[in-house]
Design a protein around this motif. Structure first.
Motif, PDB file in Angstrom:
ATOM      1  N   UNK A 182      10.179  13.473  -1.184  1.00  0.00           N
ATOM      2  CA  UNK A 182       9.773  13.810   0.176  1.00  0.00           C
ATOM      3  C   UNK A 182      10.896  13.503   1.170  1.00  0.00           C
ATOM      4  N   UNK A 183      11.427  12.304   1.111  1.00  0.00           N
ATOM      5  CA  UNK A 183      12.472  11.918   2.071  1.00  0.00           C
ATOM      6  C   UNK A 183      13.776  12.665   1.789  1.00  0.00           C
ATOM      7  N   UNK A 184      14.140  12.754   0.505  1.00  0.00           N
ATOM      8  CA  UNK A 184      15.475  13.265   0.188  1.00  0.00           C
ATOM      9  C   UNK A 184      15.551  14.794   0.087  1.00  0.00           C
ATOM     10  N   UNK A 185      14.464  15.432  -0.336  1.00  0.00           N
ATOM     11  CA  UNK A 185      14.594  16.867  -0.646  1.00  0.00           C
ATOM     12  C   UNK A 185      13.628  17.798   0.081  1.00  0.00           C
ATOM     13  N   UNK A 186      12.329  17.484   0.051  1.00  0.00           N
ATOM     14  CA  UNK A 186      11.410  18.506   0.563  1.00  0.00           C
ATOM     15  C   UNK A 186      10.506  18.001   1.685  1.00  0.00           C
ATOM     16  N   UNK A 230      18.678   4.748  15.144  1.00  0.00           N
ATOM     17  CA  UNK A 230      17.334   5.115  15.613  1.00  0.00           C
ATOM     18  C   UNK A 230      16.704   6.126  14.652  1.00  0.00           C
ATOM     19  N   UNK A 231      17.531   7.076  14.207  1.00  0.00           N
ATOM     20  CA  UNK A 231      17.016   8.075  13.263  1.00  0.00           C
ATOM     21  C   UNK A 231      16.633   7.399  11.942  1.00  0.00           C
ATOM     22  N   UNK A 232      17.457   6.457  11.503  1.00  0.00           N
ATOM     23  CA  UNK A 232      17.153   5.746  10.255  1.00  0.00           C
ATOM     24  C   UNK A 232      15.797   5.042  10.361  1.00  0.00           C
ATOM     25  N   UNK A 233      15.571   4.382  11.491  1.00  0.00           N
ATOM     26  CA  UNK A 233      14.287   3.698  11.657  1.00  0.00           C
ATOM     27  C   UNK A 233      13.142   4.698  11.787  1.00  0.00           C
ATOM     28  N   UNK A 234      13.418   5.845  12.373  1.00  0.00           N
ATOM     29  CA  UNK A 234      12.389   6.896  12.474  1.00  0.00           C
ATOM     30  C   UNK A 234      11.998   7.357  11.069  1.00  0.00           C
ATOM     31  N   UNK A 235      13.018   7.593  10.239  1.00  0.00           N
ATOM     32  CA  UNK A 235      12.734   8.050   8.869  1.00  0.00           C
ATOM     33  C   UNK A 235      11.955   6.965   8.109  1.00  0.00           C
ATOM     34  N   UNK A 236      12.387   5.721   8.252  1.00  0.00           N
ATOM     35  CA  UNK A 236      11.702   4.628   7.537  1.00  0.00           C
ATOM     36  C   UNK A 236      10.268   4.486   8.052  1.00  0.00           C
ATOM     37  N   UNK A 237      10.112   4.355   9.373  1.00  0.00           N
ATOM     38  CA  UNK A 237       8.799   4.013   9.930  1.00  0.00           C
ATOM     39  C   UNK A 237       7.851   5.215   9.910  1.00  0.00           C
ATOM     40  N   UNK A 243       0.803  -1.218   0.000  1.00  0.00           N
ATOM     41  CA  UNK A 243       0.000   0.000   0.000  1.00  0.00           C
ATOM     42  C   UNK A 243       0.842   1.276   0.000  1.00  0.00           C
ATOM     43  N   UNK A 244       1.939   1.251   0.729  1.00  0.00           N
ATOM     44  CA  UNK A 244       2.683   2.497   0.937  1.00  0.00           C
ATOM     45  C   UNK A 244       3.897   2.586   0.027  1.00  0.00           C
ATOM     46  N   UNK A 245       4.044   3.765  -0.581  1.00  0.00           N
ATOM     47  CA  UNK A 245       5.109   3.946  -1.563  1.00  0.00           C
ATOM     48  C   UNK A 245       6.502   3.806  -0.944  1.00  0.00           C
ATOM     49  N   UNK A 246       6.634   4.185   0.315  1.00  0.00           N
ATOM     50  CA  UNK A 246       7.969   4.146   0.927  1.00  0.00           C
ATOM     51  C   UNK A 246       8.431   2.714   1.192  1.00  0.00           C
ATOM     52  N   UNK A 247       7.491   1.804   1.292  1.00  0.00           N
ATOM     53  CA  UNK A 247       7.851   0.411   1.599  1.00  0.00           C
ATOM     54  C   UNK A 247       7.772  -0.422   0.324  1.00  0.00           C
ATOM     55  N   UNK A 248       7.271  -1.633   0.449  1.00  0.00           N
ATOM     56  CA  UNK A 248       7.064  -2.475  -0.722  1.00  0.00           C
ATOM     57  C   UNK A 248       8.333  -2.594  -1.570  1.00  0.00           C
ATOM     58  N   UNK A 249       9.466  -2.858  -0.943  1.00  0.00           N
ATOM     59  CA  UNK A 249      10.700  -3.059  -1.693  1.00  0.00           C
ATOM     60  C   UNK A 249      11.417  -4.261  -1.091  1.00  0.00           C
ATOM     61  N   UNK A 274      10.872  18.337   4.885  1.00  0.00           N
ATOM     62  CA  UNK A 274      10.983  19.041   6.162  1.00  0.00           C
ATOM     63  C   UNK A 274      11.812  18.265   7.158  1.00  0.00           C
ATOM     64  N   UNK A 275      11.205  17.939   8.285  1.00  0.00           N
ATOM     65  CA  UNK A 275      11.927  17.269   9.367  1.00  0.00           C
ATOM     66  C   UNK A 275      12.509  15.925   8.915  1.00  0.00           C
ATOM     67  N   UNK A 276      11.774  15.214   8.040  1.00  0.00           N
ATOM     68  CA  UNK A 276      12.252  13.887   7.618  1.00  0.00           C
ATOM     69  C   UNK A 276      13.501  14.005   6.749  1.00  0.00           C
ATOM     70  N   UNK A 277      13.514  15.027   5.882  1.00  0.00           N
ATOM     71  CA  UNK A 277      14.692  15.242   5.043  1.00  0.00           C
ATOM     72  C   UNK A 277      15.890  15.625   5.916  1.00  0.00           C
ATOM     73  N   UNK A 278      15.630  16.504   6.889  1.00  0.00           N
ATOM     74  CA  UNK A 278      16.731  16.908   7.792  1.00  0.00           C
ATOM     75  C   UNK A 278      17.250  15.696   8.558  1.00  0.00           C
TER      76      UNK A 278
END
Lengths: 243, 400
Positions: free
Chosen positions: B269-273, B321-328, B187-193, B275-279
């Motif tokens: 979204x994750x890489x460029x724009x 922890x940050x990596x998992x925060x960004x992923x989840x 369902x979610x674009x960020x996952x399914x890989x 906001x907090x997730x990109x940072x």
């Protein structure tokens, strides 16, 4: 001649009695439960809904949402924030990027034939009935919310607080997941879902998709309809026309 | 290697009791948070119907992933027969079990109905990766416990290699399962890989080893036991390689996603724009948790310095922890593509908002505290630690 009961005999007798009682009792219980549902659900039917976005006004959709709330008793949560409140059915406004055409539609559980929520649920709480209605067994749900992660339609909600004044036919519970039941309690008695009843009969059609004589089946044969996220091959029970 | 002697720690110092007390307070705070969240309901948390897995899941999955990786040191010794790692095997098994216990505590207590744990243990849907994970996690306890027993019991030592092989295979399957929790979500674009599974495996190598190094260095420092450079430098190099491979997998994952048109939205979204997730992605995950630790490990000015290795390990844990925060969280925050070619004006869409509440953070930290307190207690009661890991003991061929 008196016979003293030794340990082996005692275990034998009590085990046999226990097994006997348990077998008979479970038999009675099963029969009792089975009796309550005289016509078991079969896969000869597939309940579905066709929503015509051309005929559905914004007022109609608002009516569908409040009919659902009234019927099932959700939406009066006092502590949950806007994004925490349940939303069994949502009003969506969608604009075509190329043409600018705006459509309004109601979005609820799509009652997929291959529901991702059922696949991922660890405890079988998410389940699909033989007639295609997807439900949550509130007694088995552990509140892991994996089904919410898996649903491509954002159709499921989590109950974030203690509830009061619940509907008798729809027990809901803090810490469990819920979603549109297609008003299964009414459908099983030959009725139609509350949202369908509230909208005009041309805009939302409910019925058995397999029944060639049903209005939904006949309409779907003649009009162009779409499934949301058809690319996922979930074969949804809810279809849309005019999208 | 015959001169390796395992010994319990004394555990009578003020420092020991202070550590136990400190960790105990954190665990109590976590339990208090759980009571608060369960009593009032999850509305007191930052989660909602879009961000359904919040901060507790970040900690829980981090600890579970790290647990599997912490077993690597033992695996290298048993499976690949590297003698240098053999004295570290017992501690490796212990850290693995402790981290898993901490992670599972957080996972279970974050459920909407933790009181129904028995349901989770008796009702299995074998199509669900989650259900498989429950079996894999429980099995991990059994497999590693048996493995430890083979290492502890002299008569069983001859089986320890075989047990190590089973444990190694089990931990690979376990992390594959953990990664697949996301990898199979269509369902979610960020996952399914599918790459999620191997990426989680290599993440586990890095996070688990970072934890292991910190626990090893702290326990030897605080008990005044000799810990030579041979062991430390080897582990340091290994950590550097692991974190480099994590970054490679992250790069492949994002480049692969960018190539697929349907995922460009979430990638931007994750890489460029975002906001907090990109940072968090660039500053937290990549720079703080990737480049800086690598520099600390490999740069001539800091290479071989234990404080710097400790710092690198801490940064890898924070970065993880940050990596998992960004992923989840990031993966959930980005809206699902419901109507390709159309824009949703009302009713759904937009980036979901989430800010972790104190009880959620407290529960997560409680899981880490549980893992550490378990290690602290068990090294006092069982002989997990070699009395010396000085260079001439750890590596008899070491010259000078």
């Amino acid at each position: 001649m008196s016979k003293t009961l030794n340990r082996r005999d005692f275990i034998k007798t009590t085990s046999a009695t226990t097994i006997g009682v348990a077998t008979v009792a479970s038999g009675i219980t099963l029969t009792t439960f089975a009796d309550t549902n005289k016509t078991p659900v079969t896969n000869e039917k597939r309940w579905g809904m066709l929503i015509d976005t051309n005929k559905l006004s914004e007022v109609d959709i608002d009516g569908m949402v409040s009919a659902c709330q009234k019927e099932q008793g959700w939406g009066s949560e006092v502590h949950s924030t806007g994004s925490q409140k349940p939303g069994w059915i949502k009003k969506l406004k969608v604009k075509d990027k190329a043409t600018g055409r705006i459509s309004n539609l109601a979005l609820m559980c799509q009652h997929c034939e291959e529901p991702p929520c059922v696949d991922v649920c660890p405890t079988n709480a998410s389940m699909k009935r033989e007639d295609g209605i997807v439900l949550v067994d509130k007694h088995l749900c552990i509140g892991c919310r994996y089904c919410m992660m898996a649903c491509p339609y954002d159709a499921r909600s989590f109950v974030h607080e203690t509830l009061s004044n619940q509907k008798e036919h729809m027990p809901r519970g803090k810490g469990t997941v819920e979603s549109c039941t297609m008003c299964v309690h009414k459908v099983d008695k030959g009725g139609i879902p509350a949202c369908v009843a509230s909208a005009n009969s041309d805009a939302v059609i409910f019925g058995d998709l397999y029944d060639a004589s049903s209005k939904i089946n006949q309409t779907l044969k003649t009009v162009q309809s779409a499934q949301i996220r058809a690319d996922l091959n979930l074969n949804t029970g809810v279809r849309y026309s005019g999208l | 290697m015959s001169n390796i002697r395992f010994e319990q720690i004394e555990g009578k110092s003020l420092g020991f009791y202070a550590l136990i007390a400190g960790l105990g307070i954190l665990i109590l705070a976590a339990l208090g948070s759980v009571y608060y969240m369960e009593h009032y309901g999850h509305f007191v948390t930052g989660m909602n119907n879009r961000i359904v897995w919040g901060m507790p899941h970040v900690f829980a999955l981090f600890l579970i992933v790290a647990a599997s990786g912490a077993l690597n040191v033992a695996s290298i010794s048993s499976v690949f027969n590297k003698k240098l790692y053999k004295p570290l095997s017992r501690l490796s098994g212990l850290v693995a079990l402790s981290l898993l216990a901490g992670g599972l505590m957080v996972l279970v207590l974050d459920l909407g109905r933790p009181d129904r744990l028995i349901v989770a243990m008796t009702e299995y849907n074998f199509k669900s990766i989650f259900a498989w994970n429950i079996i894999l996690y429980n099995g991990f306890f059994v497999v590693v416990a048996v493995y430890l027993w083979m290492m502890f019991e002299r008569r069983m030592n001859r089986f320890s290699r075989k047990a190590g092989l089973v444990a190694f295979a089990w931990r690979l399957i376990l992390t594959t399962g953990t990664g697949s929790i996301f990898g199979f979500l269509v369902a979610k674009q960020a996952y399914d890989a599918v790459i999620m599974a191997p990426m989680f495996i290599i993440m586990s190598f890095a996070f688990g080893l970072a934890f292991f190094i910190l626990i090893l260095m702290a326990s030897y420092q605080w008990t005044n036991r000799p810990l030579g450079n041979v062991v430390i430098n080897r582990l340091s190099n290994l950590l550097g390689v692991f974190i480099a491979v994590v970054m490679y997998f992250v790069a492949v994952y994002h480049l692969g996603n960018l190539y697929l048109a349907e995922n460009t939205g979430v990638e931007n979204f994750i890489l460029f724009d975002g906001g907090i997730y990109t940072k968090l992605f660039w500053y937290g995950q990549i720079i703080l948790g990737g480049f800086i630790p690598m520099a600390l490990i490999y740069h001539p000015a800091t290479k071989g310095n234990r404080s710097m290795l400790g710092l690198a390990s801490v940064l890898i844990i924070i970065g993880g922890l940050i990596q998992l925060y960004v992923i989840i969280i990031g993966g959930q925050a980005y809206p699902m593509e419901l109507f390709p070619g159309k824009e949703i004006l009302e009713g759904y869409g937009g980036v979901a908002q989430y800010s972790a509440s104190l009880p959620e953070i407290s529960l997560g930290i409680g899981g880490v505290a549980l893992a550490i307190i378990a290690v602290t207690f068990l090294v006092k009661f069982l002989a997990f630690l070699p009395e010396s890991l000085a260079d001439d003991v750890a590596n008899p061929h070491h010259k000078g």
